[in-house]
Every structure is written in structure tokens, then in C-alpha cells.
Scaffold this active site. Structure first.
Site, PDB file in Angstrom:
ATOM      1  N   PRO A   1      32.896  23.748  15.141  1.00  9.02           N
ATOM      2  CA  PRO A   1      33.394  22.913  14.330  1.00  9.02           C
ATOM      3  C   PRO A   1      32.436  22.156  13.535  1.00  9.02           C
ATOM      4  O   PRO A   1      31.197  21.708  14.089  1.00  9.02           O
ATOM      5  CB  PRO A   1      34.014  21.645  15.141  1.00  9.02           C
ATOM      6  CG  PRO A   1      33.502  21.996  16.572  1.00  9.02           C
ATOM      7  CD  PRO A   1      32.979  23.462  16.645  1.00  9.02           C
ATOM      8  N   GLU A   2      32.548  22.127  12.313  1.00 12.45           N
ATOM      9  CA  GLU A   2      31.638  21.272  11.133  1.00 12.45           C
ATOM     10  C   GLU A   2      32.561  20.377  10.554  1.00 12.45           C
ATOM     11  O   GLU A   2      33.579  20.078  10.979  1.00 12.45           O
ATOM     12  CB  GLU A   2      31.438  22.366  10.068  1.00 12.45           C
ATOM     13  CG  GLU A   2      30.316  23.376  10.899  1.00 12.45           C
ATOM     14  CD  GLU A   2      29.744  24.428   9.917  1.00 12.45           C
ATOM     15  OE1 GLU A   2      29.653  24.054   8.657  1.00 12.45           O
ATOM     16  OE2 GLU A   2      29.455  25.451  10.224  1.00 12.45           O
TER      17      GLU A   2
END
Length: 276
Positions: free
Chosen positions: A2-3
DNA sequence: CTAGCTTCCTGATAGC
DNA sequence: TGCTATCAGGAAGCTA
């Protein structure tokens, strides 16, 4: 992994499911994920807290309680944050479960156990999580070509590596740095020293553009989020650079190539992303 | 100050 | 088939 766009997606989906819920029980299966304070106090403080809202800063999430205390977390590589019924099967790599008054549970699942939680009291200054060292949000109006130049133009490192430096711009990881450099037409190994004004302008423009695009293409229902176990994001099939090695560039048809930059895999178009 | 290296961790994959 | 070795990767911590 996840960014910023994925973390924002998680926030948007989970916040409505958490607001006004009281934490009635805490189960810790792996205390490694608790960074601060030590487990016993962490659980004691959390019990009985009522959630007011959830915010995001870079890749950090913060669950605020009505008394001003907050629970900060970072999912790192493989962390999954899910809200599901208390009677759902507890799957492998579940490290933390918070039971909510409404009958659901917040569960933290993380194969590699890199993710961390911090409980910070309202009167406490957060010097624990590293959030105090974060740079600008991609959407901050102060994120200009001049800002990037002032922070980076003297650096010998590649632009790809520097986009990952959370103290410059917060929230960019390996996926979105590939996407940003692709649309900006910049070769990932270009040293910051060598970038010209036009390239800094393109970066300042494309960073918020790509992040906004990431959030919009991730849009999904809570049901879809839960079905994908909070890790299968909607925009993965839309990526134009990351993971596209061997495929044709969607702009020019040239075969996309994969290289390693600063120890991170990078995919780029040899024709669209100039080396000079 | 910057740069470079190591650590954490396990599933997937490659090689034999 | 089954074993071992390698690798990915966000961010902190360390040394130089």
C-alpha cells in the site's frame, strides 16, 4: 504494497465503519506489531476508547478517539486492515484484533510483520512514529518545481530513489514512483543533479496528478474491499509502468524494460523516458 | 549533511 | 518430488 492512494482508499472505506464505535476488547497475537507503548499499557489505553474519525498522512493512518488520544499505524509492505464480523474465521498472520461495540472487529493481518501500531495520548507529542519527519503531502500547494529543486537538485542519487524519500514528499513508494516517472517522461536512473527546469516542473505537476488518479481508480465498495481482503486494489490493472516489463508501452508501443535502481525494481519505457 | 549497508519477515520462485 | 538458496521491499538504525 500500500502506498498513499491505497492507504487513502483504506481510510475512506474503513472510517464510516469505525466512527462512534467503542473498542470493547483487544486481542494481541503478536506483540511485535505494537511499537509503543509496551503491550500491556497499549491494551489498557485502547480499551473503552470511542473512535471519532480516521486521518491519513503520507502512508500513515491515525484513528482518533473522542478524548483526543490516537492510534497511529503503518501497513508497510503487506499489512492489511479489515473490518469484519466477529464470527469470521481468524486467518493466518492475524496479529491484532480490536472488537467494536457494534459487533464487528478491526483486524490487522500482516504476512511479513513489518507493520506497526503506536498509541499516543492527547497530551503527548508524537516523536515515535516518524510522522514529524514527513515532507509535503502530494496535494500541498507548496509542492512546486522550486520546492523539489531546492530539496533535490544538488543530490547525486537517482530521481527514482529520491521520490521514495518520505521527508521530501510523503506517500510515494515503488509502484507510484514508476508511474510518476513514466508520465513525466523521465528515466528512473537520472541523477537529481542532471534534471532540468522543465523536468522539475513536470514532476511537480505529475506527482499530485498520479496520486489523485490512483485514489480515483482504487474506488470500491466496502464489500469489494473485504472480498479482496484489503490488499487487492482496483487500480492494479490500470498501471501503465509498474509491473509492465515485456509489455508494449501504451503511448508508443515500445517494449517496457525492467532495471534495478537503488535496489528497487523499476519498469520504464526506453523511448518515452529519456536518458538525457 | 549525505551515502551506503543491514535489519526485519515469509511466500514465491528458481535451481538442482 | 523435495530440498535449499535467493529475492522482494518501506523505513529505521547504524557506520563512515
Amino acid at each position: 504494497m500500500p502506498e498513499l492512494p491505497e492507504v487513502e482508499t483504506i481510510r475512506r472505506i474503513l472510517e464510516p465503519q469505525m466512527v462512534n464505535q467503542k473498542i470493547t476488547d483487544i486481542q494481541v497475537f503478536n506483540s511485535q506489531v505494537i511499537a509503543y507503548p509496551e503491550e500491556e499499557l497499549f491494551c489498557k489505553e485502547l480499551k473503552g476508547q470511542v473512535i471519532s474519525n480516521m486521518t491519513r498522512r503520507g502512508k500513515f493512518l491515525t484513528v482518533y478517539f473522542i478524548n483526543g488520544d490516537r492510534l497511529v499505524l503503518h501497513l508497510r509492505m503487506t499489512g492489511q486492515l479489515l473490518v469484519m464480523p466477529a464470527d469470521a474465521e481468524v486467518e493466518k498472520h492475524t496479529h491484532l484484533i480490536l472488537t467494536l461495540s457494534g459487533g464487528n472487529q478491526i483486524r490487522y493481518i500482516d504476512v511479513r510483520r513489518f507493520g506497526r501500531f503506536w498509541y499516543i495520548k492527547s497530551e503527548e507529542t508524537d516523536t515515535y512514529t516518524g510522522q514529524d519527519k514527513l515532507g509535503l503531502e502530494p496535494f500541498d500547494e507548496k509542492l512546486t518545481a522550486e520546492y523539489l529543486k531546492s530539496k533535490l537538485s544538488g543530490r547525486k542519487k537517482s530521481i527514482k530513489e529520491m521520490l521514495h524519500d518520505q521527508s521530501i514528499v510523503a506517500g510515494i513508494g515503488n509502484i507510484y514512483s514508476d508511474e510518476i516517472l513514466y508520465v513525466a517522461g523521465i528515466y528512473p536512473e537520472r541523477k537529481c543533479l542532471e534534471l532540468d527546469d522543465r523536468e522539475w516542473i513536470r514532476l511537480a505537476e505529475k506527482i499530485p496528478e498520479i496520486m489523485t488518479w490512483g485514489i480515483e481508480t482504487n474506488d470500491m465498495t466496502p464489500e469489494e474491499y473485504l472480498a479482496g481482503k484489503g490488499k487487492e486494489y482496483q487500480n492494479m490493472p490500470n498501471l501503465k509502468a509498474y509491473g509492465q516489463a515485456g509489455k508494449s508501452c501504451v503511448k508508443c508501443g515500445t517494449l517496457m524494460e525492467k532495471i534495478t535502481v537503488g535496489g528497487r525494481s523499476s519498469t520504464y519505457c526506453p523511448a518515452c523516458q529519456s536518458c538525457d
